[in-house]
Design an enzyme around this catalytic site. Structure first.
Site, PDB file in Angstrom:
ATOM      1  N   ARG A 132      26.360 -36.834  63.205  1.00  0.00           N
ATOM      2  CA  ARG A 132      26.000 -38.255  63.299  1.00  0.00           C
ATOM      3  C   ARG A 132      25.567 -38.821  61.951  1.00  0.00           C
ATOM      4  O   ARG A 132      26.061 -39.846  61.503  1.00  0.00           O
ATOM      5  CB  ARG A 132      24.874 -38.445  64.315  1.00  0.00           C
ATOM      6  CG  ARG A 132      25.373 -38.693  65.714  1.00  0.00           C
ATOM      7  CD  ARG A 132      24.244 -38.825  66.665  1.00  0.00           C
ATOM      8  NE  ARG A 132      23.287 -37.731  66.528  1.00  0.00           N
ATOM      9  CZ  ARG A 132      22.459 -37.327  67.474  1.00  0.00           C
ATOM     10  NH1 ARG A 132      22.463 -37.929  68.637  1.00  0.00           N
ATOM     11  NH2 ARG A 132      21.625 -36.340  67.281  1.00  0.00           N
ATOM     12  N   LYS A 146      25.310 -20.845  82.333  1.00  0.00           N
ATOM     13  CA  LYS A 146      25.776 -19.552  81.814  1.00  0.00           C
ATOM     14  C   LYS A 146      26.218 -18.635  82.960  1.00  0.00           C
ATOM     15  O   LYS A 146      27.195 -17.900  82.836  1.00  0.00           O
ATOM     16  CB  LYS A 146      24.656 -18.896  81.006  1.00  0.00           C
ATOM     17  CG  LYS A 146      24.287 -19.707  79.760  1.00  0.00           C
ATOM     18  CD  LYS A 146      23.002 -19.184  79.166  1.00  0.00           C
ATOM     19  CE  LYS A 146      22.527 -20.044  78.024  1.00  0.00           C
ATOM     20  NZ  LYS A 146      21.132 -19.763  77.650  1.00  0.00           N
ATOM     21  N   GLY A 156      19.056 -19.564  68.782  1.00  0.00           N
ATOM     22  CA  GLY A 156      18.677 -19.592  67.370  1.00  0.00           C
ATOM     23  C   GLY A 156      19.916 -19.675  66.505  1.00  0.00           C
ATOM     24  O   GLY A 156      21.001 -19.229  66.892  1.00  0.00           O
TER      25      GLY A 156
HETATM   26  N1  LIG Z   1      20.420 -23.886  69.560  1.00  0.00           N
HETATM   27  C1  LIG Z   1      20.765 -22.715  70.086  1.00  0.00           C
HETATM   28  O1  LIG Z   1      20.071 -21.710  69.875  1.00  0.00           O
HETATM   29  C2  LIG Z   1      22.004 -22.578  70.905  1.00  0.00           C
HETATM   30  C3  LIG Z   1      22.337 -21.333  71.470  1.00  0.00           C
HETATM   31  C4  LIG Z   1      23.510 -21.202  72.215  1.00  0.00           C
HETATM   32  C5  LIG Z   1      24.316 -22.292  72.391  1.00  0.00           C
HETATM   33  N2  LIG Z   1      23.949 -23.505  71.853  1.00  0.00           N
HETATM   34  C6  LIG Z   1      24.845 -24.635  72.069  1.00  0.00           C
HETATM   35  O2  LIG Z   1      25.351 -25.044  70.797  1.00  0.00           O
HETATM   36  C7  LIG Z   1      25.591 -26.440  70.803  1.00  0.00           C
HETATM   37  C8  LIG Z   1      24.823 -27.071  69.634  1.00  0.00           C
HETATM   38  O3  LIG Z   1      23.438 -26.820  69.807  1.00  0.00           O
HETATM   39  P1  LIG Z   1      22.375 -27.091  68.633  1.00  0.00           P
HETATM   40  O4  LIG Z   1      21.113 -26.452  69.075  1.00  0.00           O
HETATM   41  O5  LIG Z   1      22.937 -26.751  67.313  1.00  0.00           O
HETATM   42  O6  LIG Z   1      22.210 -28.676  68.766  1.00  0.00           O
HETATM   43  P2  LIG Z   1      21.526 -29.672  67.726  1.00  0.00           P
HETATM   44  O7  LIG Z   1      20.655 -28.940  66.772  1.00  0.00           O
HETATM   45  O8  LIG Z   1      20.946 -30.781  68.518  1.00  0.00           O
HETATM   46  O9  LIG Z   1      22.780 -30.235  66.899  1.00  0.00           O
HETATM   47  C9  LIG Z   1      23.725 -31.081  67.465  1.00  0.00           C
HETATM   48  C10 LIG Z   1      24.614 -31.593  66.337  1.00  0.00           C
HETATM   49  O10 LIG Z   1      25.583 -32.444  66.918  1.00  0.00           O
HETATM   50  C11 LIG Z   1      25.643 -33.647  66.148  1.00  0.00           C
HETATM   51  N3  LIG Z   1      26.069 -34.741  67.027  1.00  0.00           N
HETATM   52  C12 LIG Z   1      25.415 -35.298  68.062  1.00  0.00           C
HETATM   53  N4  LIG Z   1      26.138 -36.296  68.599  1.00  0.00           N
HETATM   54  C13 LIG Z   1      27.266 -36.370  67.851  1.00  0.00           C
HETATM   55  C14 LIG Z   1      28.398 -37.200  67.874  1.00  0.00           C
HETATM   56  N5  LIG Z   1      28.514 -38.174  68.772  1.00  0.00           N
HETATM   57  N6  LIG Z   1      29.382 -36.982  66.952  1.00  0.00           N
HETATM   58  C15 LIG Z   1      29.272 -36.007  66.027  1.00  0.00           C
HETATM   59  N7  LIG Z   1      28.203 -35.186  65.957  1.00  0.00           N
HETATM   60  C16 LIG Z   1      27.235 -35.361  66.851  1.00  0.00           C
HETATM   61  C17 LIG Z   1      24.251 -33.862  65.600  1.00  0.00           C
HETATM   62  O11 LIG Z   1      24.352 -34.682  64.447  1.00  0.00           O
HETATM   63  P3  LIG Z   1      23.061 -35.073  63.526  1.00  0.00           P
HETATM   64  O12 LIG Z   1      22.577 -33.742  62.966  1.00  0.00           O
HETATM   65  O13 LIG Z   1      23.616 -35.921  62.467  1.00  0.00           O
HETATM   66  O14 LIG Z   1      22.077 -35.727  64.423  1.00  0.00           O
HETATM   67  C18 LIG Z   1      23.859 -32.429  65.284  1.00  0.00           C
HETATM   68  O15 LIG Z   1      24.304 -32.066  64.009  1.00  0.00           O
HETATM   69  C19 LIG Z   1      25.158 -26.932  72.189  1.00  0.00           C
HETATM   70  O16 LIG Z   1      26.268 -26.953  73.037  1.00  0.00           O
HETATM   71  C20 LIG Z   1      24.185 -25.858  72.649  1.00  0.00           C
HETATM   72  O17 LIG Z   1      24.091 -25.764  74.053  1.00  0.00           O
HETATM   73  C21 LIG Z   1      22.823 -23.667  71.130  1.00  0.00           C
END
Ligand SMILES: NC(=O)c1ccc[n+]([C@@H]2O[C@H](COP(=O)([O-])OP(=O)(O)OC[C@H]3O[C@@H](n4cnc5c(N)ncnc54)[C@H](OP(=O)(O)O)[C@@H]3O)[C@@H](O)[C@H]2O)c1
Length: 430
Positions: free
Chosen positions: A46, A207, A304
């Site tokens: 974003r 999951k 993580g």
């Molecule tokens: N976090 C974990 O430990 C973890 C573990 C397993 C799976 N996951 C999965 O991995 C995925 C990402 O998780 P995350 O924790 O990395 O999420 P996050 O930290 O909230 O990051 C989401 C990213 O998506 C971007 N975004 C949001 N809306 C967007 C749009 N309309 N167009 C383009 N980019 C957009 C955000 O941009 P900005 O940075 O510019 O706001 C951000 O960079 C999810 O599906 C989650 O369920 C996460």
């Protein structure tokens, strides 16, 4: 060495930034292992100017992830935005339609649209890979689909959410109530600002639906999952569980019984002797019972930036090597529709906690209700005496049908001496 594999990354948050860091730090190792260099050739998020702790210099930026998925000259889209609908879904669909492989960590998307996406990917001749979507860094997708491909399964279960496991562990170890443990999880960065997807069991259910599809070769059926979270687990229950020789864990359990598929997520009492009882803190674990291999358990970090990036990049290595497998073990057109087993038909043992006014005759009333519903009591505990005041009374009952248990709880709740809604926790006899 072959020509580089070109990658577009949509979403540069916790996981996206972790993937970029891993690709930078292990560029040489990954090139050797996959036989070709990995090059990030497009990114989208974003906010363009946000500091993500990794350099984005010289990487083409797209404001719109869907346009990037459709138009960027890459081999693979890595979708790390999240959410079952909207941009994440459209970006994956656009990539597949454009003949690009897709790697995603998005369990919500797969739980709701996994079968359709797998069909689209197979029709387009591209890979849909999602190792990071289930239990983060634990390579459970590969284990079920490849390492255990020779086995039939009748049961797969696990601790699928690190936030919940951290909270339950903290309650037991620090002797605190749910709200305090949740606040601590948030302070340590283990819980989101809105923790409901985690603590209400939905993330685990996403999951579980994916695991069930992999293990049983069926369509992903998230709406059929019975879901309960951990908001109602109290320190009192955790202490009684210990006294009875159990620990309370939020488990996701999928089992095939008489041609029906049981999928359930709820707090469980597990014997303290079971390996899964000792998976503590933010750790996840998945246990599978294969008919030839017997029982296998994998434990590790389920979330993580580092662990999740490890799983995402492992998928990229497979794609770079040219390895191709059906996303859900069998061709998507052959995935079965297994009828769901209603929770009312579940059979198991139960723990019940009542708050009752400490006066004569209450135990006899409860015993009569159990007898009338043909439910057999295993043990009963009362701690402390306070004549005329509410005191906790705890019972465990032998295996019975959930429908009968529900009626028992309704009848007990109607007793005049019972002052709170009775609490019930299912006992899993691992
Ligand atoms: N976090 C974990 O430990 C973890 C573990 C397993 C799976 N996951 C999965 O991995 C995925 C990402 O998780 P995350 O924790 O990395 O999420 P996050 O930290 O909230 O990051 C989401 C990213 O998506 C971007 N975004 C949001 N809306 C967007 C749009 N309309 N167009 C383009 N980019 C957009 C955000 O941009 P900005 O940075 O510019 O706001 C951000 O960079 C999810 O599906 C989650 O369920 C996460």
């Amino acid at each position: 060495m072959k020509k580089p594999i070109k990658i577009a990354i949509a979403g540069l948050g916790t996981v996206g930034a972790g993937v970029l860091r891993l690709l930078n730090e292990h560029a040489a190792l990954l090139a050797r292992r996959s036989g070709r260099p990995m090059v990030v050739a497009a990114v989208s998020a974003r906010k363009r100017r946000k500091d993500r702790g990794v350099s984005l210099d010289d990487i083409p930026w797209y404001d719109d992830a869907v346009t990037m998925a459709a138009e960027a000259p890459v081999d693979v889209l890595v979708e790390l935005i999240g959410g079952s609908e909207g941009v994440a879904k459209r970006a994956c669909e656009a990539a597949i339609a454009g003949g690009k492989h897709v790697v995603t960590a998005n369990k919500a998307l797969l739980a709701l649209h996994g079968t359709a996406l797998a069909q689209a990917a197979e029709a387009a001749g591209v890979t849909l890979a999602y190792e990071a979507a289930v239990a983060g860094g634990i390579p459970i997708v590969k284990m079920l689909r490849e390492g255990l491909a020779a086995n039939g399964f009748n049961r797969v279960y696990g601790i699928l959410n690190g936030t919940c496991n951290y909270i339950l562990t903290a309650m037991r170890e620090h002797g605190c109530e749910f709200s305090e443990a949740l606040a601590e999880a948030a302070r340590l960065g283990y819980a989101e600002a809105d923790p409901s997807l985690d603590i209400d069991g939905i993330d685990s259910a996403h999951k579980l639906a994916i695991l069930a599809s992999l293990a049983f070769g069926c369509e992903v059926n998230f709406p059929a999952v019975h879901i309960e979270g951990i908001r109602h687990v109290s320190l009192t229950d955790i202490r009684f569980a210990e006294e009875l020789g159990y620990r309370i864990k939020l488990l996701g359990i999928a089992a095939l019984t008489n041609g029906t598929l049981e999928q359930r997520v709820h707090p469980c009492m597990v014997p303290v002797t079971a390996p899964v009882a000792h998976v503590e803190g933010v750790f996840n674990a998945v246990v599978a019972h294969g008919d030839f291999v017997d029982t296998i358990m994998q434990e590790g970090r389920g979330s993580g930036g580092g662990p999740t990036a490890s799983a995402v990049v492992a998928d990229l290595v497979d794609i770079a090597r040219g390895q191709r497998v059906c996303p859900f073990s069998v061709p998507a057109k052959d995935l079965q529709r297994i009828p769901p087993s209603p929770m009312a038909d579940h059979k198991g043992a139960y723990y019940i906690r009542l708050m009752v006014l400490d006066r004569p005759g209450v135990f006899a009333d409860v015993a009569t209700i159990l007898r009338d519903h043909q439910v057999s009591m295993e043990a009963i505990l009362q701690r402390g005496r306070a004549p005329g005041e509410p005191v906790p009374v705890v019972m465990t009952v032998h295996e019975t049908r959930e429908a009968g248990m529900t009626r028992v709880l309704e009848a007990i709740a109607a007793l005049e001496a019972v002052v709170e809604v009775p609490r019930m926790i299912r006992i899993e006899p691992f």
